[in-house]
Design a protein around this motif. Sequence first.
Motif: not given
Lengths: 181, 181
Positions: A77-78, A81-82, A84-85, A166, A177-181
């Motif tokens: 997941q991290e 997230s990274r 995609l960010a 998302r 939780n996919l923070s930021g997306d």
Amino acid sequence: MSRETLLPLLAAHVLEHGLAAASLRPLAKAAATSDRMLIYHFGNKEQLLADILAHIADTYSLALDAAVGGERAQSRQEVVSRILAQVREPAMQPFQTLWWEIVAGSARGVPGYHEAAEAVMARLLEWLETQMPENDPDPVGGARYLLTLIEGAQMLSTVGHARTAREGLLASDLAGNLSGD
Amino acid sequence: MSRETLLPLLAAHVLEHGLAAASLRPLAKAAATSDRMLIYHFGNKEQLLADILAHIADTYSLALDAAVGGERAQSRQEVVSRILAQVREPAMQPFQTLWWEIVAGSARGVPGYHEAAEAVMARLLEWLETQMPENDPDPVGGARYLLTLIEGAQMLSTVGHARTAREGLLASDLAGNLSGD
DNA sequence: AGGGCCTTGTAGCGAGTGCTACATTACGCT
DNA sequence: AGCGTAATGTAGCACTCGCTACAAGGCCCT
């Protein structure tokens, strides 16, 4: 003015205006030379574009390497997230926009596009494997899984379905939780 | 020859040759009329293409509906398998190829493309929800998840990474054997 | 039959396309 | 110094692009 001097300027123009607008005279103007010289250096337009695309692929690869945080991600997941960010950074936008044009050209069979696209994805996949969590049970398969998810999410975002992407990721087994997306 | 008579012929030409090759004179020839008449009926090229894309979207939607098997899928994995099999049918290839061109145009901001792409994805997502297994715990989120996966897999296949996509799906939580992919 | 509009053909405009012919300059090597 | 090749400027060719001006048919209504 050699090929190597021209390529960065040509690449910048293609990144900004796209391949559809990449005709000889505008390209020449962007590189402060003439259409005459572009043909002289690269032979013909097809070869010119192939060289520009290869140069852009190198640039993109370097940018991605440079942007990699030092510490390893702790979960898939991290990783998602990274990436995609990172990939949605404004500075990366021109690459994204150009990417879909390459995919379209690849699908249509435009000479050179398929090779360019395949190479970019291969490099991205290879890099992704190095980004997988240390304790991942299947880093190789996992990288392919995440790549599929990431590219699908990016496409949906591109066509105005960022929310769909998302919510799709939230409903995946990545959960959390996919923070930021 | 009214707009409605011309549209199927124009759509056929766009599906076969793509949007990049969709200039007035070839389009007119494909529809057995003249560039003069295309402008007369549609006002300008932008409106012409918007109408053609809308027509193609309708056609695609109908084809997808028609191809839906009667019985409900039993698992998410089966949903993905069925859709990938359907979407990779030779008859669907022109739609796929055109799709990436629309995505590219949408990313680049070509007028009308974003709307067309968004509408197609919205319709596809809606249809996907109806295809989810009966006992699915989260058909809405699941549909978004599967759409993300499917589109990612399709993109990878397009650029010569069908194998990557297949292995990615095998490494997903859908698990099982994705026959045919 | 005649007026009026919907439809269509012909011709062309100005701009842009990839590429080439020809000539000239610049520069390195012996 | 002289030669040969590399590099560059100028002009232009044949073509396509979206779009328009102009005129002429075709067809309906009264």
